[in-house]
Each structure stands twice: as C-alpha cells, then as structure tokens.
Write a protein that holds these residues in place. Structure first.
Motif, PDB file in Angstrom:
ATOM      1  N   PHE A  56       0.865  -1.095  -0.087  1.00  0.00           N
ATOM      2  CA  PHE A  56      -0.016   0.065  -0.002  1.00  0.00           C
ATOM      3  C   PHE A  56       0.839   1.274   0.237  1.00  0.00           C
ATOM      4  O   PHE A  56       1.946   1.148   0.823  1.00  0.00           O
ATOM      5  N   THR A  57       0.523   2.299  -0.748  1.00  0.00           N
ATOM      6  CA  THR A  57       1.009   3.638  -0.644  1.00  0.00           C
ATOM      7  C   THR A  57       0.209   4.397   0.539  1.00  0.00           C
ATOM      8  O   THR A  57      -1.012   4.377   0.359  1.00  0.00           O
ATOM      9  N   HIS A  58       0.981   5.076   1.465  1.00  0.00           N
ATOM     10  CA  HIS A  58       0.482   5.799   2.622  1.00  0.00           C
ATOM     11  C   HIS A  58       0.484   7.069   2.133  1.00  0.00           C
ATOM     12  O   HIS A  58       1.661   7.774   1.853  1.00  0.00           O
ATOM     13  N   ILE A  59      -0.533   7.701   2.445  1.00  0.00           N
ATOM     14  CA  ILE A  59      -0.640   9.300   1.932  1.00  0.00           C
ATOM     15  C   ILE A  59      -1.474   9.948   3.193  1.00  0.00           C
ATOM     16  O   ILE A  59      -2.342   9.654   3.671  1.00  0.00           O
ATOM     17  N   CYS A  60      -0.975  11.210   3.155  1.00  0.00           N
ATOM     18  CA  CYS A  60      -1.354  12.185   4.173  1.00  0.00           C
ATOM     19  C   CYS A  60      -2.681  12.906   3.398  1.00  0.00           C
ATOM     20  O   CYS A  60      -2.515  13.508   2.537  1.00  0.00           O
ATOM     21  N   SER A  61      -3.998  12.763   4.168  1.00  0.00           N
ATOM     22  CA  SER A  61      -5.073  13.237   3.279  1.00  0.00           C
ATOM     23  C   SER A  61      -6.126  13.796   4.445  1.00  0.00           C
ATOM     24  O   SER A  61      -5.818  13.890   5.684  1.00  0.00           O
ATOM     25  N   ARG A  62      -7.253  14.064   4.053  1.00  0.00           N
ATOM     26  CA  ARG A  62      -8.269  14.661   5.007  1.00  0.00           C
ATOM     27  C   ARG A  62      -9.406  14.101   4.575  1.00  0.00           C
ATOM     28  O   ARG A  62      -9.968  13.580   3.698  1.00  0.00           O
ATOM     29  N   SER A  63     -10.341  13.875   5.774  1.00  0.00           N
ATOM     30  CA  SER A  63     -11.546  13.454   5.596  1.00  0.00           C
ATOM     31  C   SER A  63     -12.581  14.436   5.170  1.00  0.00           C
ATOM     32  O   SER A  63     -12.253  15.690   4.927  1.00  0.00           O
ATOM     33  N   ARG A  64     -13.833  14.264   4.746  1.00  0.00           N
ATOM     34  CA  ARG A  64     -14.853  14.909   4.725  1.00  0.00           C
ATOM     35  C   ARG A  64     -15.180  16.156   5.433  1.00  0.00           C
ATOM     36  O   ARG A  64     -15.437  17.270   5.142  1.00  0.00           O
ATOM     37  N   ARG A  65     -14.615  15.837   6.661  1.00  0.00           N
ATOM     38  CA  ARG A  65     -14.836  16.930   7.941  1.00  0.00           C
ATOM     39  C   ARG A  65     -13.572  17.895   7.821  1.00  0.00           C
ATOM     40  O   ARG A  65     -13.655  18.724   8.878  1.00  0.00           O
ATOM     41  N   GLY A  66     -12.675  17.476   7.327  1.00  0.00           N
ATOM     42  CA  GLY A  66     -11.365  18.144   6.951  1.00  0.00           C
ATOM     43  C   GLY A  66     -10.371  17.844   8.426  1.00  0.00           C
ATOM     44  O   GLY A  66      -9.297  18.357   8.384  1.00  0.00           O
ATOM     45  N   ASP A  67     -10.832  16.865   8.934  1.00  0.00           N
ATOM     46  CA  ASP A  67      -9.659  16.003   9.615  1.00  0.00           C
ATOM     47  C   ASP A  67      -8.694  15.322   9.116  1.00  0.00           C
ATOM     48  O   ASP A  67      -8.837  14.947   7.878  1.00  0.00           O
ATOM     49  N   PHE A  68      -7.698  14.998   9.629  1.00  0.00           N
ATOM     50  CA  PHE A  68      -6.362  14.238   9.148  1.00  0.00           C
ATOM     51  C   PHE A  68      -6.840  12.713   8.999  1.00  0.00           C
ATOM     52  O   PHE A  68      -7.698  12.261   9.910  1.00  0.00           O
ATOM     53  N   GLN A  69      -6.429  12.487   7.701  1.00  0.00           N
ATOM     54  CA  GLN A  69      -6.878  10.971   7.564  1.00  0.00           C
ATOM     55  C   GLN A  69      -5.754  10.082   6.859  1.00  0.00           C
ATOM     56  O   GLN A  69      -5.429  10.909   5.811  1.00  0.00           O
ATOM     57  N   LEU A  70      -5.340   8.997   7.355  1.00  0.00           N
ATOM     58  CA  LEU A  70      -4.334   8.454   6.519  1.00  0.00           C
ATOM     59  C   LEU A  70      -4.887   7.431   5.509  1.00  0.00           C
ATOM     60  O   LEU A  70      -5.681   6.568   5.627  1.00  0.00           O
TER      61      LEU A  70
END
Length: 510
Positions: free
Chosen positions: A366-380
């Motif tokens: 898997f490629t791990h990416i710093c992302s955001r959830s729909r609410r704007g919180d951090f999501q891996l």
C-alpha cells in the motif's frame, strides 16, 4: 505422589520457580494472555488421528516465558513421527518438487513408512540435507527474485523443527515484529502503523530497507544468536546442514557460505531470530534511552517503518542503524531508505515553509498518503501500489493467453477467483478507487482476449459488461477501519497489559 511435568521433560532444566514470578511486560500490539480467541499459544495440539499430542511444547513455552535466559539443551525428542506427519500435511499439495523430484502425492503413498525412516535418520544423525533447486520469480520492478525450492523431506523436518523453536521464540520476539509469526499477519502490521500515525505524535517517517537481506545473512552470527536459547547441538547441527546445503542451478551445485534461501520453510523463523538480535532489541533499547520524543516501530520481516516525533531523533537513529547493520554483515539500501515528513501536521508545517504536499511511502503493498476526511480532519489514506497492480495485471494477461480457448464460463470463474483474492487483501477503507480500477482493467483484458480468439468476434463493451456483472465481484470495502480492529484485537481492559486506559500504544509505543 504428584507428578512434576518439568522434571520429566529433559528440555527444561530443573529450577525452583519464584514465589511471585514477575509478569513480563507485554509489548503493545502483542496478543495478551487470556484473550478470547487467541490462537497463538494453544494449550495442546492434535494429530490427524485426533490423539492429543504431548504437552512438552507447552512446557517449553512456559519455561521460555518465565526464564528469559534459559538454554534448552534437549529439544530434538520433540520431533516425533506424529509431528513429522503434522508437518507433512501442512505442506502445499501442489508445490514444485526440489532436486529429489519427490512430490507430495508420491510421498503420501507410503507415508507411514517414509516418516518412520525419516524420523530414524534424523535421530541417528545420518539425515542429510539436499541442495535447494534455484528458480526465479519476477519482481514488480521487472527484476528477478531468486527462490530456493527445498527437497520434500527437508521441508518436513524444517517445519517440525520450526514448530519446536516457535514455542521458545514466540515468548522472546517483541510486539512490533509481525512477519511470519503465528496469529499475526500483514493487516495487523498495517493496523498498528495506521493507529500509530493517526493517534500518536508521529511527524517523521523513516522507511528503512535492508539490501538483499536473505542473501546477506551471516551463518556465523545466526548460529551465535541461536545459541543464546538453543543448547541442543543436534538442533544446531540440523540448522547448519540446511544453511550449508547449497543451491543447484542448471545441474551445478554451488556452496552457500552466507544467506538463507528464500522459499525454505525454516528461513522466515531464522530471519526473525537474526533481526530480533540485530534490530529489535537494539531499536527497543534506543527508543527508551536515546530518543527525546515518541518513537513507533513496525517491522514485517525485513521491511521496517519507524515513526518519530522529532527530526533529529530520526536522523540520529538512521545513522546509528546503518552502523549497527554493518556490524552484522548487513547494510541499508541507500536508494530505498529515506526519511520523509509525514503525519497529522505534516501538510500544515510544509505549507508554512512554502513546500508542497507531504511525500508518500510504501509498506506491505500500500502507498500511505496524508489526506483529509470529509470533515477536514487528518486521515491516513492507503491505496494499492501502482507498480504492484500493474505486475498483477500483467500476470493476469499472461494467464488469460494460456486460457484463450477455454469456455467463457471457465474463464469467468477463474477471473472471479483472481478478483476476489485481490479484493480480500486490498479492500481497505479509502481504497475503493483502486479496487474499481483493478476490476475495470481485468474486464478490459478479458474483452481483448475474447476478441483475439476469432477475427469474426464482435465482443462489445455492452457484452463484456454483462459478463463482468455475471462473473466478477463488485468492489466493496471488506476491512474495517484500522482503529476499530485495533481496539478489538488489543483491548485496553486486558489484565496485565500494563497500558493506561487513555494511552494509545501502537506498534511498540510505550
């Protein structure tokens, strides 16, 4: 008179137990005792004839758990005809034969006689290990990975011996070690890493890769490490035979002075023992004594990811790790080992410095990416590696070419198994697009293959869509969120876990 099992078992020295033996500190992410459904340490095992096996291995396990410096001087008697039979039936039926040419089905025809003769040779010391047959499998980057296919009887004895050694080393291995261990899998390591990145102070990730690990293992160092716990010279002699058996390629046998052949049954356990002493114990001591901030460690075989709170900790760790590896005939791959800014605050910190998005890293497909959830919180976010997906699709294309003249239902049923198997591993949350892409490309490969069967074939997209709907499973997320499964497999209320209810400890964080 009460019978003392420890006195009757020569594998355990007579030693008076402490009145209040201290419970060893359990590593976070390691299965605790008493957990419902814990299959790592079953109390007894059963043979195929449903007769209970001796509890000797359980006594070894308990002794190894209580006495961490105990050397076990009599272990070979646990390799019995019954344990060889269990090991035989655990082998793959359709595995390729080694240099002896023996197949699983052929050996089974006189199984009892063959196993009794094998058992006799092992205990008389006249058993000889045969060279491994060299073969190659393609890697995702286009290179070839060498594998060693052991002879059938070597596989049987190796698996039986590994069962005995596992009873000892499963009590020694640390909690952040996941590769090739009973009751642990790749998704356990992925969950530990995801929870650590999401809920602890991880700001930097060190992605460490050991260059050609299995080909670089020092036999001398490995045997010295084994002697810390194994005092039975017959077990050590067997392991030395397997290491020195050599490799046969195109009819020529080459001696093996270093390395452990990939593909051998005993190799994963030996690799874990080697890295336990070279890396695990050292890294665990380093994070407690030298790190200024939090450090999380997740190791799956020779793939290691270490998370740091502070950048200077990460740089010092990598520099000292490189020197540590060189002491034991290993080295870090300079092209694959790197330090990146990654975590909950990586995007904001890089934006303040005028930098782009945080870099990504790969771990266990898997490629791990710093992302955001729909609410704007951090999501891996974890998505399937592109190079691995392309390699899988190339394999599907080649296999479809060999199945060109099969009927459409036969092809569809086979492709359904391929897609279903891919989904079972890759169907993690936030990876829906990769699943859909894989199914689309498989469908397109199938359409192109059908059109090649005849110049008059007119398989349209509407037709192939109907076939795909009939045979291929739809993409669906099958795995829970990492923190949900983490909470179930490692609940904080477990007795003796020694972890506070508000502390999030993943992959060895304490």
């Amino acid at each position: 008179m009460m019978h003392d099992p420890q006195k009757s078992d020569p594998s355990i020295r007579a030693m008076k137990s402490a009145n209040k033996p201290a419970h060893p500190g359990a590593e976070p992410m390691e299965q605790r005792e008493g957990t419902k459904g814990n299959t790592i340490n079953p109390p007894t095992r059963r043979t195929l004839c449903r007769e209970s096996v001796s509890s000797g291995l359980e006594r070894i396990r308990q002794a190894a758990k209580v006495r961490k410096k105990e050397r076990f001087t009599a272990l070979l008697h646990h390799v019995t005809v019954d344990s060889l039979k269990v090991a035989f039936f655990q082998l793959k039926r359709k595995a390729a034969p080694g240099v002896d040419g023996l197949t699983w089905q052929g050996y089974e025809q006189n199984l009892e006689g063959n196993l009794r003769h094998l058992h006799e040779r092992v205990h008389r010391g006249v058993y000889r290990a045969l060279p491994s047959r060299r073969t190659y499998i393609p890697k995702p980057n286009g290179q070839q990975r060498p594998l060693g296919i052991a002879a059938l009887e070597d596989k049987i004895v190796q698996r039986a011996v590994a069962e005995v050694l596992n009873a000892i080393y499963e009590e020694d291995f640390l909690g952040f070690s996941y590769g090739f261990r009973p009751g642990r899998g790749q998704h356990d390591a992925l969950d530990a890493l995801a929870v650590a990145i999401t809920h602890t102070k991880v700001n930097w990730i060190a992605d460490a890769d050991i260059a050609t690990f299995f080909d670089s293992v020092s036999h001398d160092w490995l045997l010295r490490f084994l002697e810390h716990r194994i005092g039975d010279p017959r077990i050590l002699r067997l392991i030395r035979k397997w290491l020195k058996a050599g490799v046969m390629e195109e009819g020529v046998v080459s001696a093996t002075e270093v390395g452990s052949p990939q593909g051998a049954v005993i190799s994963p356990l030996l690799a874990n023992v080697y890295l336990h002493y070279v890396f695990d114990l050292w890294a665990n001591r380093w994070r407690h004594r030298e790190a200024r901030g939090q450090v999380v460690i997740v190791r799956y075989a020779d793939d290691t990811v270490v998370g740091f709170e502070h950048e200077d900790d990460a740089k010092r760790f990598l520099a000292q790790l490189n020197a540590r590896m060189e002491q034991f005939a290993l080295s870090l791959n300079p092209h694959k080992t790197r330090l990146i800014e990654f975590g909950r605050f990586a995007a904001a910190n890089r934006a303040k410095r005028g930098l782009g998005k945080p870099q990504t890293f790969n771990f266990l497909g898997f490629t791990h990416i710093c992302s955001r959830s729909r609410r704007g919180d951090f999501q891996l976010k974890r998505k399937s590696r592109r190079d691995r997906m392309r390699a899988k699709l190339r394999a599907v294309k080649e296999a479809l070419r060999e199945r060109m003249h099969q009927s459409i239902p036969e092809q569809g049923q086979w492709l359904a198994r391929v897609v279903r198997g891919y989904f079972q591993y890759h169907a993690v949350p936030a990876n829906f697009k990769s699943l859909s892409a894989f199914r689309y490309h498989v469908t397109n490969l199938w359409r192109r293959q059908l059109r090649r069967r005849s110049q008059k074939d007119r398989t349209t997209w509407n037709r192939i869509a109907q076939l795909a709907a009939e045979f291929l499973p739809l993409p669906r997320i099958l795995h829970p969120w990492p923190n949900a499964r983490f909470a179930v497999t490692h609940p904080r209320w477990e007795p003796n876990a020694r972890i506070g209810p508000v502390r999030i400890c993943a992959g060895g964080v304490q």
